[in-house]
Design a protein around this motif. Structure first.
Motif, short mmCIF file in Angstrom:
data_model
loop_
_atom_site.label_atom_id
_atom_site.label_comp_id
_atom_site.label_asym_id
_atom_site.label_seq_id
_atom_site.Cartn_x
_atom_site.Cartn_y
_atom_site.Cartn_z
N THR A 1 7.07 -2.32 -5.39
CA THR A 1 7.71 -3.37 -4.51
C THR A 1 8.21 -2.99 -3.88
OG1 THR A 1 9.43 -2.09 -6.01
CG2 THR A 1 8.29 -4.18 -7.07
N LEU A 2 9.41 -3.92 -2.63
CA LEU A 2 9.42 -3.85 -1.29
C LEU A 2 10.73 -3.01 -1.15
CD1 LEU A 2 8.56 -6.43 0.70
CD2 LEU A 2 6.90 -4.60 0.42
N ASP A 3 11.47 -2.35 -1.00
CA ASP A 3 12.91 -1.93 -1.17
C ASP A 3 14.05 -2.75 -1.66
OD1 ASP A 3 15.60 -0.95 -1.01
OD2 ASP A 3 15.23 -0.59 1.50
N THR A 4 14.83 -3.07 -2.03
CA THR A 4 15.30 -4.14 -2.82
C THR A 4 16.56 -3.98 -2.64
OG1 THR A 4 15.61 -2.97 -5.17
CG2 THR A 4 13.71 -3.98 -5.51
N LYS A 5 16.44 -3.02 -1.55
CA LYS A 5 18.57 -3.29 -1.26
C LYS A 5 19.45 -4.60 -0.89
CE LYS A 5 18.93 1.19 0.59
NZ LYS A 5 18.90 1.93 1.54
N PRO B 1 5.22 -9.25 9.08
CA PRO B 1 6.63 -9.32 8.13
C PRO B 1 8.09 -8.13 8.89
CG PRO B 1 5.43 -9.23 6.75
CD PRO B 1 4.57 -8.86 7.72
N GLN B 2 7.47 -7.31 9.53
CA GLN B 2 8.71 -6.61 9.91
C GLN B 2 9.62 -6.41 11.28
OE1 GLN B 2 5.78 -6.02 10.60
NE2 GLN B 2 4.52 -4.88 12.30
N LYS C 1 11.14 -2.87 3.46
CA LYS C 1 10.35 -1.38 4.16
C LYS C 1 9.72 -2.28 2.79
CE LYS C 1 12.42 -0.64 7.96
NZ LYS C 1 11.97 -1.17 9.59
N GLY C 2 8.37 -1.26 3.14
CA GLY C 2 7.72 -1.49 1.62
C GLY C 2 6.15 -1.37 2.74
N ASP C 3 5.69 -1.88 0.99
CA ASP C 3 3.81 -1.82 1.34
C ASP C 3 3.36 -3.30 1.74
OD1 ASP C 3 1.35 -1.44 1.92
OD2 ASP C 3 0.88 -1.46 -0.95
#
Length: 533
Positions: free
Chosen positions: A339-343, A420-421, A427-429
């Motif tokens: 998963t992507l960063d979930t902050k 998407p960045q 951040k993530g895959d």
């Protein structure tokens, strides 16, 4: 929107829209759409013995399999045992092939409506108002009955609000009540985007303003800490089971999950409420094959065992707070899914800690999910737009050039500089997420829709190029066969009027004049043949 139902020679029109419908005041949570068919809105009621007591309109056709399924889906299949009134929704696979007796072609509606509100051709939606109260005059000691509105359109809130008015009266007055309601609905005007409509029904005037807004997501508040992962699972079309204490909770959660990709369309199957009596029960519970791409909501504890092999299980219950955050929600997930960063999701949860108003919390979450989906889809939109032929390559007397094929490797190369960045802080895959997305029905549905729109745009540009050309000069050195071929092709282009290609009305009129000019240049016998056809 407008429904067309035949009953006693009368055409009934019923209005539908999505979003909240506060009664007696203007709502800004409905959707802008044109006149459409409601899909045979039918009020159905039956007793607990799974028996349909009444179908209205009388000539609304359902197969025996559909009737049985509606009966089972219209009663809570859980051990909650609560008394009172309950409302929920279900989605039913149509059986027995296409049926066209009750509606006109609503292709125009689907072209104008938001993707998430288009009419379904292979499924019915059911909107249920269930009442269970003690009644000593009944054999079982209880009055238990459901009133169900069946439609092909996903207008949950409007139809449920309508049932809140109709059902209590219907339980007292029965069939005459339904007839009176349908007569009132028949007088409702078709919806006009941006205008407020006054819709009288049963002594109440519902004021409705049709505008497009994203879904509401109050049911997400207990699962905020998992929202990032849930978004990914829905995006990838992963099988998800929602285990809930009631059909109301299950159907709200499933509908919210399948809407959280907006403006991207969720193209997999989904069942807001599913029972052990469903015809797909064996298909979903077998362990001999992988679960299908579907989000399914269940309430019977029996499913805890029979669906434990599913990769993703979301268990939700009544919101009980342990400290500041809900602890009762459990999620089983596929460990291989990175998963992507979930902050941002965690920061949304802090809204509950700070006792932020639910409306504000809902708006923040809606914006977060919308920005997340847009960040993911914009690179895809940019790349597919680059596959469109240049306008200068479109010439009047040749077929339009082809759209170049979508090459996944070429797209992935664009992400380094246009990924998407650029618009998303997560951040993530991302590359891994896109690779898995390409294998999902959601990508296939998105690509088919965009390819269709681009093809229509090419056809429109070609039609405009023909209209701007000197057709008389072109005909000077052409044979009769070539000229007749041109007439036939131009007539084919005029189908654009039916296909609603993005072409101006004056362009279509010029094409008609061109056809007349070309035919007039031919011998009389050919003119007669072409005019006849």
């Amino acid at each position: 929107k407008s429904a067309v139902i035949n009953t006693d020679g009368e055409r009934l029109r019923a209005l539908g829209a999505g979003g909240s419908v506060p009664l007696g005041r203007t709502s800004d949570l409905l959707y802008t759409i044109d006149v459409c068919w409601l899909g045979g809105a039918a009020c159905l009621t039956y007793c607990l013995s799974s028996l349909l007591q009444l179908v209205y309109p009388y000539d609304f056709r359902l197969t025996e399999k559909e009737k049985t399924s509606i009966c089972y889906l219209s009663f809570p299949d859980s051990y909650s045992g609560g008394l009172g009134d309950t409302q929920f929704s279900f989605r039913l696979r149509q059986s027995g092939g296409q049926r066209t007796a009750h509606y006109e072609d609503d292709g125009e509606y689907n072209r104008e409506a938001p993707l998430t509100l288009q009419r379904e051709s292979a499924h019915y939606f059911g909107y249920v108002y269930f009442r269970q109260v003690k009644d000593s005059s009944m054999k079982r000691g209880y009055f238990q009955k459901s009133l169900v509105l069946v439609s092909r359109l996903p207008y949950v809130n409007l139809f449920q609000s309508l049932l809140q008015l109709i059902a209590p009266e219907y339980f007292d007055k029965l069939e005459p009540c339904l007839e009176a309601v349908c007569n009132e609905i028949d007088q409702w005007p078709p919806p006009v985007p941006g205008q407020t409509l006054n819709l009288p029904v049963m002594g109440v005037v519902i004021q409705v303003c049709f505008v497009v807004l994203p879904f509401t997501n109050r049911c997400f508040q207990p699962v905020l800490i998992h929202i990032q992962m849930l978004w990914e699972l829905v995006l990838l079309g992963e099988p998800i089971v929602v285990m809930a204490p009631s059909p109301t909770v299950s159907s709200e959660m499933v509908m919210a999950l399948t809407s959280c990709l907006a403006p991207l369309r969720y193209c997999c199957d989904y069942r807001p409420y599913f029972t052990i009596h469903d015809s797909e029960f064996k298909e979903y519970t077998t362990r001999t094959q992988a679960p299908p791409n579907i989000v399914v909501g269940v309430t019977n504890p029996f499913f805890i065992k029979t669906l434990q092999h599913w990769p993703h299980i979301l268990r939700v219950g009544e919101l009980r707070m342990s400290g500041d955050l809900p602890k009762q929600v459990k999620v089983k997930k596929l460990t291989k899914l990175k998963t992507l960063d979930t902050k941002p999701g965690r920061s949304s949860c802090q809204g509950i800690q700070r006792k932020r108003p639910s409306e504000v919390q809902s708006a923040l979450l809606r914006r977060h999910l919308l920005e997340l989906t847009q960040s993911f889809i914009i690179p895809l939109e940019h790349y597919i737009a680059s596959l469109m032929p240049l306008q200068r390559a479109i010439t009047p007397w040749k077929n339009p050039p082809q759209i170049r094929p979508f090459r996944q490797d070429d797209f992935m190369k664009t992400l380094e500089h246009a990924g998407p960045q650029l618009t998303c802080v997560l951040k993530g895959d991302w590359l891994g997420l896109y690779r898995r997305f390409f294998k999902s029905p959601n990508f296939d549905g998105w690509y088919r829709q965009r390819h269709k729109e681009m093809t229509q745009k090419l056809e429109a540009l070609h039609l405009e190029a023909i209209c701007e050309a000197n057709i008389v000069a072109w005909m000077k050195d052409k044979s009769e066969v070539e000229i007749v071929d041109l007439v036939l092709k131009l007539r084919e282009k005029l189908v654009a009027r039916c296909q609603h290609l993005p072409v101006k009305e004056e362009t279509l009129q010029r094409v008609g004049l061109y056809i007349d000019t070309v035919i007039d240049s031919l011998p009389e016998d050919l003119q007669a043949v072409l005019h006849h056809h």
